[in-house]
Motif scaffolding. Structure first.
Motif, PDB file in Angstrom:
ATOM      1  N   ILE A  67      -6.969   8.458   6.896  1.00  0.00           N
ATOM      2  CA  ILE A  67      -5.712   7.795   7.263  1.00  0.00           C
ATOM      3  C   ILE A  67      -5.888   6.274   7.263  1.00  0.00           C
ATOM      4  O   ILE A  67      -5.031   5.541   6.770  1.00  0.00           O
ATOM      5  CB  ILE A  67      -5.232   8.262   8.650  1.00  0.00           C
ATOM      6  CG1 ILE A  67      -5.066   9.777   8.687  1.00  0.00           C
ATOM      7  CG2 ILE A  67      -3.938   7.571   9.031  1.00  0.00           C
ATOM      8  CD1 ILE A  67      -4.085  10.343   7.733  1.00  0.00           C
ATOM      9  N   SER A  68      -7.009   5.803   7.811  1.00  0.00           N
ATOM     10  CA  SER A  68      -7.144   4.341   7.869  1.00  0.00           C
ATOM     11  C   SER A  68      -7.311   3.756   6.467  1.00  0.00           C
ATOM     12  O   SER A  68      -6.813   2.663   6.194  1.00  0.00           O
ATOM     13  CB  SER A  68      -8.296   3.932   8.781  1.00  0.00           C
ATOM     14  OG  SER A  68      -9.499   4.451   8.307  1.00  0.00           O
ATOM     15  N   THR A  69      -7.990   4.473   5.576  1.00  0.00           N
ATOM     16  CA  THR A  69      -8.092   3.977   4.202  1.00  0.00           C
ATOM     17  C   THR A  69      -6.722   3.976   3.537  1.00  0.00           C
ATOM     18  O   THR A  69      -6.388   3.061   2.782  1.00  0.00           O
ATOM     19  CB  THR A  69      -9.035   4.856   3.352  1.00  0.00           C
ATOM     20  OG1 THR A  69     -10.097   5.288   4.167  1.00  0.00           O
ATOM     21  CG2 THR A  69      -9.577   4.092   2.172  1.00  0.00           C
ATOM     22  N   THR A  70      -5.938   5.004   3.814  1.00  0.00           N
ATOM     23  CA  THR A  70      -4.604   5.078   3.222  1.00  0.00           C
ATOM     24  C   THR A  70      -3.755   3.895   3.671  1.00  0.00           C
ATOM     25  O   THR A  70      -3.093   3.239   2.863  1.00  0.00           O
ATOM     26  CB  THR A  70      -3.918   6.395   3.628  1.00  0.00           C
ATOM     27  OG1 THR A  70      -4.800   7.469   3.338  1.00  0.00           O
ATOM     28  CG2 THR A  70      -2.623   6.585   2.872  1.00  0.00           C
ATOM     29  N   ILE A  71      -3.809   3.609   4.976  1.00  0.00           N
ATOM     30  CA  ILE A  71      -3.009   2.490   5.479  1.00  0.00           C
ATOM     31  C   ILE A  71      -3.505   1.174   4.884  1.00  0.00           C
ATOM     32  O   ILE A  71      -2.718   0.318   4.486  1.00  0.00           O
ATOM     33  CB  ILE A  71      -3.038   2.470   7.024  1.00  0.00           C
ATOM     34  CG1 ILE A  71      -2.249   3.672   7.546  1.00  0.00           C
ATOM     35  CG2 ILE A  71      -2.469   1.182   7.573  1.00  0.00           C
ATOM     36  CD1 ILE A  71      -2.332   3.882   9.031  1.00  0.00           C
ATOM     37  N   MET A  72      -4.830   1.029   4.790  1.00  0.00           N
ATOM     38  CA  MET A  72      -5.372  -0.194   4.187  1.00  0.00           C
ATOM     39  C   MET A  72      -4.917  -0.326   2.736  1.00  0.00           C
ATOM     40  O   MET A  72      -4.674  -1.425   2.261  1.00  0.00           O
ATOM     41  CB  MET A  72      -6.899  -0.201   4.273  1.00  0.00           C
ATOM     42  CG  MET A  72      -7.406  -0.716   5.606  1.00  0.00           C
ATOM     43  SD  MET A  72      -9.140  -1.124   5.567  1.00  0.00           S
ATOM     44  CE  MET A  72      -9.910   0.460   5.712  1.00  0.00           C
ATOM     45  N   ALA A  73      -4.798   0.817   2.046  1.00  0.00           N
ATOM     46  CA  ALA A  73      -4.369   0.782   0.646  1.00  0.00           C
ATOM     47  C   ALA A  73      -2.974   0.191   0.517  1.00  0.00           C
ATOM     48  O   ALA A  73      -2.661  -0.490  -0.454  1.00  0.00           O
ATOM     49  CB  ALA A  73      -4.403   2.185   0.052  1.00  0.00           C
ATOM     50  N   PHE A  74      -2.130   0.422   1.524  1.00  0.00           N
ATOM     51  CA  PHE A  74      -0.783  -0.132   1.451  1.00  0.00           C
ATOM     52  C   PHE A  74      -0.757  -1.616   1.783  1.00  0.00           C
ATOM     53  O   PHE A  74       0.160  -2.324   1.413  1.00  0.00           O
ATOM     54  CB  PHE A  74       0.169   0.659   2.354  1.00  0.00           C
ATOM     55  CG  PHE A  74       0.687   1.868   1.648  1.00  0.00           C
ATOM     56  CD1 PHE A  74       1.796   1.765   0.837  1.00  0.00           C
ATOM     57  CD2 PHE A  74       0.021   3.075   1.722  1.00  0.00           C
ATOM     58  CE1 PHE A  74       2.257   2.860   0.140  1.00  0.00           C
ATOM     59  CE2 PHE A  74       0.470   4.168   1.030  1.00  0.00           C
ATOM     60  CZ  PHE A  74       1.592   4.069   0.233  1.00  0.00           C
TER      61      PHE A  74
END
Lengths: 314, 296
Positions: free
Chosen positions: A243-250
């Protein structure tokens, strides 16, 4: 409150009065403790957040033009953004980044964590080395990698040419619409993997040793131990990492701004880059705010997904 | 415990397996280090044409040819590097120090005191963690552009405070403090309460000394984040006098023709101090990252 007020007039001290005044003082002290942070959050987070919703419904510009007063335009921006090819491309790029970087970086981080979780000599040296990119600033990393990606003489091209005996390359990494985004992804993985390795390492060290002893007694192989003990035990850690990588991706912005500015032909444009370009460079604050609202909704949905996912497990 | 004697073939298997692991780990370490090594080595090569000649060879990683600190001198001559560095230090440290105080204070009230609206406030703080700064950057720009400041100016643009004040209060830091304070036993404070100590005394003389780990964690996380801030200063700062290193790097990088030696010297001077601090305090660094992942 009413009681204490009436009692202030009476001269007769009661047993409950010191208690009440202490409570009132406690209230005041508590709010004094809360006030600085709350005030700052109100002005610099909550107010602009509310403002974003409001502005997204207007045609506000960065520098107000006295001849063109700001008008209410309703949902115009929200309808317009789906016709905006750059925005659609930006969102697709963000999702592409998630689709590639999240599985690759997460599994690589887990692999590294297992590797450096062994009790062998000099393991701390390797842990330290793998973590070093995390403490180097993205703005710097992006510049250094631009040199490494240099189309003619860059070391990455040379390396690929050498191991392929001259069959592959040279590639124009940051100028080729097909390669620019993968090049940025590779660099982002390099910079971020150490962070997640450490989180996985913390997760690995929480796993009780008895679980492995029991598995060994049952004759489980190393792979089976990993598959049936380690992985399930790391479930919550994995959710957090994903989840944290996903948010960072945005939030992807720094490296794209420095390396390609979204080019070539929008090949590397991202939601954040488009928001900044709309609100700041072309000064359409109303439109940029609408993009920000959509951006926030996406991040919110991901975070909520995390909550629901983690809760159901506990 | 008596260990069973290992057969020679098994021992050989074990040591060859260990050798394989070290080989693998070294390979990954080289992949991790090569851009940084490249940066450091290129920075001390004085001859720009040599840099370009060697950039595709193994020599790019070796300190060969004419070595000097000329590139570093060039950086100082071409841009106010010292000013950028001071700006970055002032900004990051101000955020960290003010933030430690302000965020721990509200967290203490939330964890330990009873007041009306406490539960609601806690819920708000937790909810605010989700709002990414990027989602409010553009409207925030509008706000700071209209804010008055003590010197009579009607905008916050091009200043230190515009880069500091918006980041002091941080919902995630408050949450980390709050969780840590909850786990401190209450009886120590109760003894202080009997002695008539004020709440601020309890906070500053009991809670703060007991909470060093969480203070270090929050400090490191905040420092790492704001030392690397790029988007916001890019939006609000034009004047080199208040420009941080990140934006300074971007501007320097954009100047044509590109002098790669100078650029790498600039990059080295930004990276090396933090790298040294990291190597000295790596346990703290690693712990702070690990504890940021425990929130679940």
């Amino acid at each position: 409150m009413a009681i204490s007020k009436s009692q202030t007039a009476s001269a007769k001290p009661t047993t409950s009065r010191p208690m009440l005044s202490w409570k009132r003082r406690e209230q005041r002290v508590a709010w004094a403790f809360v006030a600085p942070a709350l005030l700052l959050l109100l002005i610099f987070l909550i107010a602009p957040f509310g403002l974003a919703f409001y502005l997204s419904l207007t045609d506000q510009r960065l520098v107000p033009n006295p001849n063109l007063p700001t008008r209410f335009v309703g949902l115009k921006h929200y309808l317009a953004m789906w016709q905006d090819a750059t925005f659609v491309r930006a969102l697709l790029n963000n999702f592409l980044f998630v689709a590639v970087v999240v599985p690759v970086q997460t599994s690589f981080a887990l692999f590294l964590a297992v590797l450096v979780n062994q009790k062998i000599k000099a393991i701390n040296v390797f842990r330290t080395i793998y973590f070093i990119p995390v403490v180097t600033i993205m703005a710097i990393v992006a510049v250094v990698w631009t040199f490494l990606y240099n189309p003619d003489q860059g070391i990455i091209n040379k390396f690929i040419q050498t191991i392929s005996f001259g069959q592959l390359g040279p590639y124009r990494w940051l100028e080729d619409p097909k390669l620019a985004f993968p090049a940025i992804m590779l660099m982002s993985i390099w910079q971020g993997v150490g962070f997640q390795m450490v989180i996985y390492l913390a997760g690995l060290q929480e796993i009780p040793g008895e679980l492995y002893e029991a598995a060994q007694l049952d004759g489980a192989s190393a792979w089976q131990q990993f598959r049936f003990v380690t992985l399930p035990q790391l479930r919550n850690t994995s959710i957090f990492v994903v989840i944290s990588t996903t948010i960072m991706a945005f939030k992807l912005f720094d490296q794209v701004e420095i390396m390609t500015k979204g080019g070539p032909n929008d090949a590397t444009v991202t939601a954040m880059l488009h928001i900044v370009n709309s609100g700041f460079r072309t000064q359409k604050v109303g439109y940029a705010s609408a993009l920000s609202v959509v951006f926030f909704v996406i991040v919110l949905l991901i975070s909520l997904g995390q909550r629901i996912f983690t809760r159901s497990e506990r | 415990m008596q260990r069973p004697a290992i057969e020679p073939t098994k021992r050989w298997q074990q040591s060859s397996r260990r050798f394989g692991i070290y080989l693998l780990m070294t390979g990954i370490a080289l992949f991790t280090l090569f851009p940084i090594l490249f940066m450091l080595v290129t920075a001390i090569k004085a001859d720009e044409s040599q840099i370009l000649r060697e950039m595709s060879t193994f020599a790019a990683f070796l300190p060969t040819g004419e070595l000097s600190l000329q590139n570093f001198r060039d950086v100082f001559e071409r841009v106010p590097f010292a000013q950028y560095l001071i700006n970055s230090v002032i900004i990051a440290l101000s955020i960290v120090i003010c933030g430690l105080f302000v965020n721990s204070l509200i967290a203490y009230a939330l964890a330990r005191m009873q007041f009306r609206g406490q539960k609601l406030l806690l819920a708000i703080v937790v909810a605010l963690i989700i709002i990414p700064f990027q989602a409010v950057a553009v409207p925030l720009l509008l706000i700071v552009n209209q804010l008055p400041w003590f010197d009579g100016r009607m905008t916050w643009l091009d200043s230190y405070h515009v880069q500091i004040i918006p980041f002091i209060a941080d919902a995630f830091s408050i949450f980390l403090f709050y969780q840590f304070f909850l786990n401190i036993p209450k009886d120590i404070e109760e003894a202080a309460l009997v002695d008539g100590a004020s709440r601020f005394r309890m906070y500053s003389q009991i809670i703060v000394p007991l909470s060093r780990p969480v203070f270090a964690t929050v400090a490191i996380l905040q420092f790492l984040t704001h030392w690397g801030d790029f988007l916001w200063p890019l939006m609000v700062v034009r004047d080199p006098a208040v420009r941080p290193l990140t934006v300074g790097m971007q501007a320097f990088f954009g100047q044509m023709p590109r002098q790669w030696g100078d650029i790498m010297a600039f990059a080295t001077m930004v990276t090396l101090p933090v790298l040294i601090i990291f190597l000295l305090f790596q346990k703290w660094f690693v712990q702070s990252v690990a504890s940021s992942g425990v929130k679940g």
